[in-house]
Scaffold this motif. Structure first.
Motif, PDB file in Angstrom:
ATOM      1  N   ASN A  10       0.739  -1.212   0.015  1.00  0.00           N
ATOM      2  CA  ASN A  10      -0.148  -0.004  -0.048  1.00  0.00           C
ATOM      3  C   ASN A  10       0.943   1.255   0.098  1.00  0.00           C
ATOM      4  OD1 ASN A  10      -2.393  -1.472   0.114  1.00  0.00           O
ATOM      5  ND2 ASN A  10      -2.595  -1.137   2.179  1.00  0.00           N
ATOM      6  N   HIS A  11       1.914   1.157   0.766  1.00  0.00           N
ATOM      7  CA  HIS A  11       2.899   2.147   1.010  1.00  0.00           C
ATOM      8  C   HIS A  11       3.237   2.583  -0.808  1.00  0.00           C
ATOM      9  CE1 HIS A  11       5.474   5.398   2.691  1.00  0.00           C
ATOM     10  NE2 HIS A  11       6.435   4.628   2.193  1.00  0.00           N
ATOM     11  N   ALA A  12       4.068   1.583  -1.041  1.00  0.00           N
ATOM     12  CA  ALA A  12       4.553   1.474  -2.562  1.00  0.00           C
ATOM     13  C   ALA A  12       3.453   2.233  -3.420  1.00  0.00           C
ATOM     14  CB  ALA A  12       5.127   0.266  -3.098  1.00  0.00           C
ATOM     15  N   GLN A  13       2.206   1.815  -3.556  1.00  0.00           N
ATOM     16  CA  GLN A  13       1.226   2.291  -4.384  1.00  0.00           C
ATOM     17  C   GLN A  13       0.955   3.790  -4.166  1.00  0.00           C
ATOM     18  OE1 GLN A  13      -0.235   0.157  -6.779  1.00  0.00           O
ATOM     19  NE2 GLN A  13      -0.895   2.488  -7.359  1.00  0.00           N
ATOM     20  N   LYS A  14       0.946   4.221  -2.763  1.00  0.00           N
ATOM     21  CA  LYS A  14       0.795   5.656  -2.587  1.00  0.00           C
ATOM     22  C   LYS A  14       2.031   6.480  -2.999  1.00  0.00           C
ATOM     23  CE  LYS A  14      -2.112   5.338   1.762  1.00  0.00           C
ATOM     24  NZ  LYS A  14      -2.165   5.087   3.095  1.00  0.00           N
ATOM     25  N   GLN A  15       3.191   5.844  -2.903  1.00  0.00           N
ATOM     26  CA  GLN A  15       4.397   6.723  -3.276  1.00  0.00           C
ATOM     27  C   GLN A  15       4.277   6.868  -4.786  1.00  0.00           C
ATOM     28  OE1 GLN A  15       5.646   8.072  -0.732  1.00  0.00           O
ATOM     29  NE2 GLN A  15       7.819   7.264  -0.655  1.00  0.00           N
ATOM     30  N   GLN A  16       3.701   5.703  -5.675  1.00  0.00           N
ATOM     31  CA  GLN A  16       3.625   5.799  -6.864  1.00  0.00           C
ATOM     32  C   GLN A  16       2.730   6.776  -7.445  1.00  0.00           C
ATOM     33  OE1 GLN A  16       3.116   1.983  -8.462  1.00  0.00           O
ATOM     34  NE2 GLN A  16       3.800   2.221 -10.622  1.00  0.00           N
ATOM     35  N   ASN A  17       1.579   6.738  -6.581  1.00  0.00           N
ATOM     36  CA  ASN A  17       0.327   7.647  -6.848  1.00  0.00           C
ATOM     37  C   ASN A  17       0.819   9.220  -6.823  1.00  0.00           C
ATOM     38  OD1 ASN A  17      -1.115   5.677  -7.663  1.00  0.00           O
ATOM     39  ND2 ASN A  17      -2.272   5.732  -5.622  1.00  0.00           N
ATOM     40  N   GLY A  18       1.656   9.307  -5.716  1.00  0.00           N
ATOM     41  CA  GLY A  18       2.182  10.541  -5.579  1.00  0.00           C
ATOM     42  C   GLY A  18       3.088  11.094  -6.557  1.00  0.00           C
ATOM     43  N   ALA A  19       4.072  10.218  -6.789  1.00  0.00           N
ATOM     44  CA  ALA A  19       4.929  10.583  -8.039  1.00  0.00           C
ATOM     45  C   ALA A  19       4.162  10.894  -9.319  1.00  0.00           C
ATOM     46  CB  ALA A  19       5.802   9.348  -8.361  1.00  0.00           C
ATOM     47  N   GLN A  20       3.095  10.194  -9.585  1.00  0.00           N
ATOM     48  CA  GLN A  20       2.431  10.418 -10.812  1.00  0.00           C
ATOM     49  C   GLN A  20       1.648  11.651 -10.501  1.00  0.00           C
ATOM     50  OE1 GLN A  20       2.029   8.193 -13.405  1.00  0.00           O
ATOM     51  NE2 GLN A  20       1.473  10.178 -14.368  1.00  0.00           N
ATOM     52  N   ASN A  21       1.061  12.225  -9.544  1.00  0.00           N
ATOM     53  CA  ASN A  21       0.455  13.519  -9.355  1.00  0.00           C
ATOM     54  C   ASN A  21       1.457  14.647  -9.599  1.00  0.00           C
ATOM     55  OD1 ASN A  21      -2.134  12.417  -8.674  1.00  0.00           O
ATOM     56  ND2 ASN A  21      -1.885  12.370  -6.565  1.00  0.00           N
ATOM     57  N   CYS A  22       2.608  14.205  -9.058  1.00  0.00           N
ATOM     58  CA  CYS A  22       3.616  15.440  -8.830  1.00  0.00           C
ATOM     59  C   CYS A  22       3.808  15.557 -10.479  1.00  0.00           C
ATOM     60  CB  CYS A  22       4.895  14.951  -8.285  1.00  0.00           C
ATOM     61  SG  CYS A  22       6.167  16.208  -8.299  1.00  0.00           S
ATOM     62  N   GLU A  23       4.091  14.497 -11.400  1.00  0.00           N
ATOM     63  CA  GLU A  23       4.340  14.665 -12.678  1.00  0.00           C
ATOM     64  C   GLU A  23       3.176  15.109 -13.610  1.00  0.00           C
ATOM     65  OE1 GLU A  23       5.156  11.298 -15.954  1.00  0.00           O
ATOM     66  OE2 GLU A  23       6.464  10.788 -13.851  1.00  0.00           O
ATOM     67  N   ASN A  24       2.075  14.931 -12.910  1.00  0.00           N
ATOM     68  CA  ASN A  24       0.867  15.693 -14.067  1.00  0.00           C
ATOM     69  C   ASN A  24       0.837  17.013 -13.495  1.00  0.00           C
ATOM     70  OD1 ASN A  24       0.143  13.251 -14.676  1.00  0.00           O
ATOM     71  ND2 ASN A  24      -1.600  12.838 -13.371  1.00  0.00           N
TER      72      ASN A  24
END
Length: 54
Positions: A10-24
């Motif tokens: 779950n933590h990895a998924q959140k990190q990935q989502n955060g990175a994607q949001n940052c990129e967007n």
């Protein structure tokens, strides 16, 4: 799945989502800046044409 593995996943998924949001957000900001630069350039060109026409 053990609780710690699930939590890590779950933590990895959140990190990935955060990175994607940052990129967007970055690409959105870049697009906005680009649009503003285009608007500014077009406005300057328009102003120049109007002064040339007079």
């Amino acid at each position: 799945m053990s609780k710690s593995k699930k939590s890590a996943k779950n933590h990895a998924q959140k990190q990935q989502n955060g990175a994607q949001n940052c990129e967007n957000n970055m690409s959105y900001a870049t697009d906005q800046a680009s649009d503003r630069a285009d608007d500014c350039h077009n406005q300057k060109a328009q102003d120049k044409n109007e002064t040339n026409c007079q």
